[in-house]
Write a protein that holds these residues in place. Structure first.
Motif, PDB file in Angstrom:
ATOM      1  N   UNK A   1       0.826  -1.206   0.000  1.00  0.00           N
ATOM      2  CA  UNK A   1       0.000   0.000   0.000  1.00  0.00           C
ATOM      3  C   UNK A   1       0.861   1.258   0.000  1.00  0.00           C
ATOM      4  N   UNK A   2       0.488   2.217  -0.831  1.00  0.00           N
ATOM      5  CA  UNK A   2       1.141   3.523  -0.802  1.00  0.00           C
ATOM      6  C   UNK A   2       1.920   3.915  -2.033  1.00  0.00           C
ATOM      7  N   UNK A   3       2.824   3.064  -2.555  1.00  0.00           N
ATOM      8  CA  UNK A   3       3.605   3.484  -3.725  1.00  0.00           C
ATOM      9  C   UNK A   3       2.724   3.740  -4.945  1.00  0.00           C
ATOM     10  N   UNK A   4       3.200   4.616  -5.814  1.00  0.00           N
ATOM     11  CA  UNK A   4       2.431   5.004  -6.995  1.00  0.00           C
ATOM     12  C   UNK A   4       2.483   3.930  -8.074  1.00  0.00           C
ATOM     13  N   UNK A   5       1.353   3.750  -8.754  1.00  0.00           N
ATOM     14  CA  UNK A   5       1.274   2.829  -9.893  1.00  0.00           C
ATOM     15  C   UNK A   5       1.660   3.602 -11.155  1.00  0.00           C
ATOM     16  N   UNK A   6       2.940   3.630 -11.444  1.00  0.00           N
ATOM     17  CA  UNK A   6       3.456   4.479 -12.517  1.00  0.00           C
ATOM     18  C   UNK A   6       3.333   3.860 -13.902  1.00  0.00           C
ATOM     19  N   UNK A   7       2.936   2.593 -13.970  1.00  0.00           N
ATOM     20  CA  UNK A   7       2.753   1.957 -15.281  1.00  0.00           C
ATOM     21  C   UNK A   7       1.276   1.744 -15.595  1.00  0.00           C
ATOM     22  N   UNK A   8       0.398   2.328 -14.794  1.00  0.00           N
ATOM     23  CA  UNK A   8      -1.042   2.157 -14.990  1.00  0.00           C
ATOM     24  C   UNK A   8      -1.518   3.018 -16.160  1.00  0.00           C
ATOM     25  N   UNK A   9      -2.165   2.383 -17.127  1.00  0.00           N
ATOM     26  CA  UNK A   9      -2.691   3.097 -18.295  1.00  0.00           C
ATOM     27  C   UNK A   9      -4.149   3.468 -18.022  1.00  0.00           C
ATOM     28  N   UNK A  10      -4.337   4.543 -17.266  1.00  0.00           N
ATOM     29  CA  UNK A  10      -5.680   4.960 -16.864  1.00  0.00           C
ATOM     30  C   UNK A  10      -6.529   5.300 -18.083  1.00  0.00           C
ATOM     31  N   UNK A  11      -5.945   6.007 -19.043  1.00  0.00           N
ATOM     32  CA  UNK A  11      -6.705   6.397 -20.225  1.00  0.00           C
ATOM     33  C   UNK A  11      -7.278   5.206 -20.968  1.00  0.00           C
ATOM     34  N   UNK A  12      -6.475   4.172 -21.127  1.00  0.00           N
ATOM     35  CA  UNK A  12      -6.941   2.973 -21.828  1.00  0.00           C
ATOM     36  C   UNK A  12      -8.087   2.314 -21.075  1.00  0.00           C
ATOM     37  N   UNK A  13      -7.983   2.266 -19.754  1.00  0.00           N
ATOM     38  CA  UNK A  13      -9.042   1.663 -18.948  1.00  0.00           C
ATOM     39  C   UNK A  13     -10.325   2.482 -19.031  1.00  0.00           C
ATOM     40  N   UNK A  14     -10.204   3.811 -18.985  1.00  0.00           N
ATOM     41  CA  UNK A  14     -11.388   4.660 -19.087  1.00  0.00           C
ATOM     42  C   UNK A  14     -12.056   4.506 -20.448  1.00  0.00           C
ATOM     43  N   UNK A  15     -11.247   4.372 -21.487  1.00  0.00           N
ATOM     44  CA  UNK A  15     -11.794   4.233 -22.839  1.00  0.00           C
ATOM     45  C   UNK A  15     -12.569   2.935 -23.001  1.00  0.00           C
ATOM     46  N   UNK A  16     -12.327   1.978 -22.129  1.00  0.00           N
ATOM     47  CA  UNK A  16     -13.018   0.701 -22.219  1.00  0.00           C
ATOM     48  C   UNK A  16     -14.464   0.799 -21.732  1.00  0.00           C
ATOM     49  N   UNK A  17     -14.784   1.841 -20.991  1.00  0.00           N
ATOM     50  CA  UNK A  17     -16.148   2.013 -20.486  1.00  0.00           C
ATOM     51  C   UNK A  17     -17.124   2.165 -21.652  1.00  0.00           C
ATOM     52  N   UNK A  18     -18.317   1.624 -21.482  1.00  0.00           N
ATOM     53  CA  UNK A  18     -19.319   1.726 -22.548  1.00  0.00           C
ATOM     54  C   UNK A  18     -19.811   3.154 -22.744  1.00  0.00           C
ATOM     55  N   UNK A  19     -19.643   3.985 -21.724  1.00  0.00           N
ATOM     56  CA  UNK A  19     -20.044   5.389 -21.837  1.00  0.00           C
ATOM     57  C   UNK A  19     -18.914   6.268 -21.317  1.00  0.00           C
ATOM     58  N   UNK A  20     -17.807   6.284 -22.051  1.00  0.00           N
ATOM     59  CA  UNK A  20     -16.656   7.075 -21.614  1.00  0.00           C
ATOM     60  C   UNK A  20     -16.953   8.574 -21.658  1.00  0.00           C
ATOM     61  N   UNK A  21     -18.033   8.970 -22.335  1.00  0.00           N
ATOM     62  CA  UNK A  21     -18.416  10.388 -22.353  1.00  0.00           C
ATOM     63  C   UNK A  21     -18.802  10.881 -20.959  1.00  0.00           C
ATOM     64  N   UNK A  22     -19.053   9.955 -20.037  1.00  0.00           N
ATOM     65  CA  UNK A  22     -19.374  10.350 -18.661  1.00  0.00           C
ATOM     66  C   UNK A  22     -18.194  11.052 -17.990  1.00  0.00           C
ATOM     67  N   UNK A  23     -16.984  10.859 -18.525  1.00  0.00           N
ATOM     68  CA  UNK A  23     -15.796  11.500 -17.955  1.00  0.00           C
ATOM     69  C   UNK A  23     -15.572  12.896 -18.518  1.00  0.00           C
ATOM     70  N   UNK A  24     -16.482  13.378 -19.349  1.00  0.00           N
ATOM     71  CA  UNK A  24     -16.285  14.636 -20.071  1.00  0.00           C
ATOM     72  C   UNK A  24     -15.791  15.788 -19.187  1.00  0.00           C
ATOM     73  N   UNK A  25     -16.346  16.004 -17.981  1.00  0.00           N
ATOM     74  CA  UNK A  25     -15.865  17.135 -17.164  1.00  0.00           C
ATOM     75  C   UNK A  25     -14.389  17.044 -16.800  1.00  0.00           C
ATOM     76  N   UNK A  26     -13.829  15.835 -16.797  1.00  0.00           N
ATOM     77  CA  UNK A  26     -12.425  15.646 -16.424  1.00  0.00           C
ATOM     78  C   UNK A  26     -11.485  15.645 -17.623  1.00  0.00           C
TER      79      UNK A  26
END
Length: 308
Positions: free
Chosen positions: A204-229
């Protein structure tokens, strides 16, 4: 006249001597400090934390085990957003997302959360070339569902929405996200995917520096829900890494293209602010949150509940 000149010259000479003495004193102090600093300075091993396993000043109140579980599994109710609005679990299921792909995307797998039989089989497969022939479980979307139900995918939290004290995301239970998705790794004791995630015991605690957050978000069926961010264009102006931003009428495909492009949404970053700017920032180690308020990378949240 000569006396006046002599006195003036003598006074000037005294001033010069005083200045020289002061300069010598400052130089001596600086040299001594430099020697002391040289003794202190030196090569320091890289560290994601304080380098201690036991807090020398432990809290007299509180429950450390409960606090650990809150850190690991508390979603602050965001499972409604992730499951019903963004529809991330449905997107992963539709994409036939596998444990191998999860590791390639930088997700971490908690080996201790997996039942003994599956754990043994996965450990054997992780010693192979990970091909579908030699690692069928790691290439099976059903295994991914089982790992989420076991809360073995760090940061992707199965929530007992039905109240039956079981986790089953295929039959009504929701999925939320905890802080650990960006701020926990494993000890790599079982497996470490190059430039990706790992399998082992949680750290617990160290940063996940190899995490591809964008790719995971794009997998959502409604990625437009992230529009404000995400990076937007407003009155012809857009701030971010992309040459132009998104708009309220941007399509799902356009949002996915933005999220999936590491030039726009770099690996190891997350954009936590609903400001319309494309400013994903580097994941950072997360320790001692009792000292961290206000929260957020920029300290913009007064309450922890306001994040997400």
């Amino acid at each position: 006249m000569l006396r006046t000149v002599s006195v003036t010259r003598f006074a000037s000479f005294q001033s010069i001597l005083a200045m020289c003495a002061l300069a010598f004193l400052c130089l001596s102090v600086a040299c001594n400090r430099g020697k002391e600093t040289a003794k202190v300075k030196g090569p320091h091993p890289a560290s994601d934390g304080p380098g201690i396993n036991v807090n020398p000043n432990p809290h007299q109140t509180g429950n450390a085990a409960a606090g650990r579980d809150v850190y690991r599994f508390e979603t602050f109710g965001n499972e409604g957003f992730w499951t019903d609005a963004a529809r991330l679990p449905k997107g992963m299921i539709d994409a036939k997302f596998t444990p191998k792909q999860a590791l390639e995307a930088g997700l971490q797998i908690d080996i201790e959360a997996i039942d003994p039989n599956m754990r043994k089989m996965l450990e054997e497969e992780l010693r192979t070339d990970l091909s579908p022939q030699n690692a069928p479980l790691l290439n099976d979307p059903k295994t991914m569902v089982a790992l989420v139900n076991a809360n073995a995918i760090v940061g992707i939290v199965a929530v007992d929405s039905s109240g039956d004290k079981k986790f089953d995301i295929m039959n009504g239970d929701k999925v939320g996200i905890s802080c650990t998705i960006c701020h926990t790794i494993t000890d790599n004791s079982v497996f470490n995917m190059p430039n990706g995630g790992s399998v082992g015991r949680r750290v617990d605690g160290p940063a996940a520096l190899t995490l591809n957050v964008g790719k995971l978000l794009a997998m959502a069926n409604n990625s437009r829900a992230f529009y404000p961010n995400l990076q937007q264009t407003f009155l012809g102006v857009s701030i971010g890494r992309a040459p132009s931003g998104l708009g309220p009428n941007s399509t799902e495909a356009e949002v996915d293209a933005y999220l999936s492009n590491p030039q726009f949404y770099p690996i190891g970053t997350f954009d936590e602010t609903q400001d319309g700017n494309g400013n994903p920032v580097k994941n950072v180690p997360l320790f001692r949150q009792d000292l961290a308020a206000p929260y957020g990378t920029a300290g913009e949240f007064r309450l922890l509940d306001d994040i997400g």
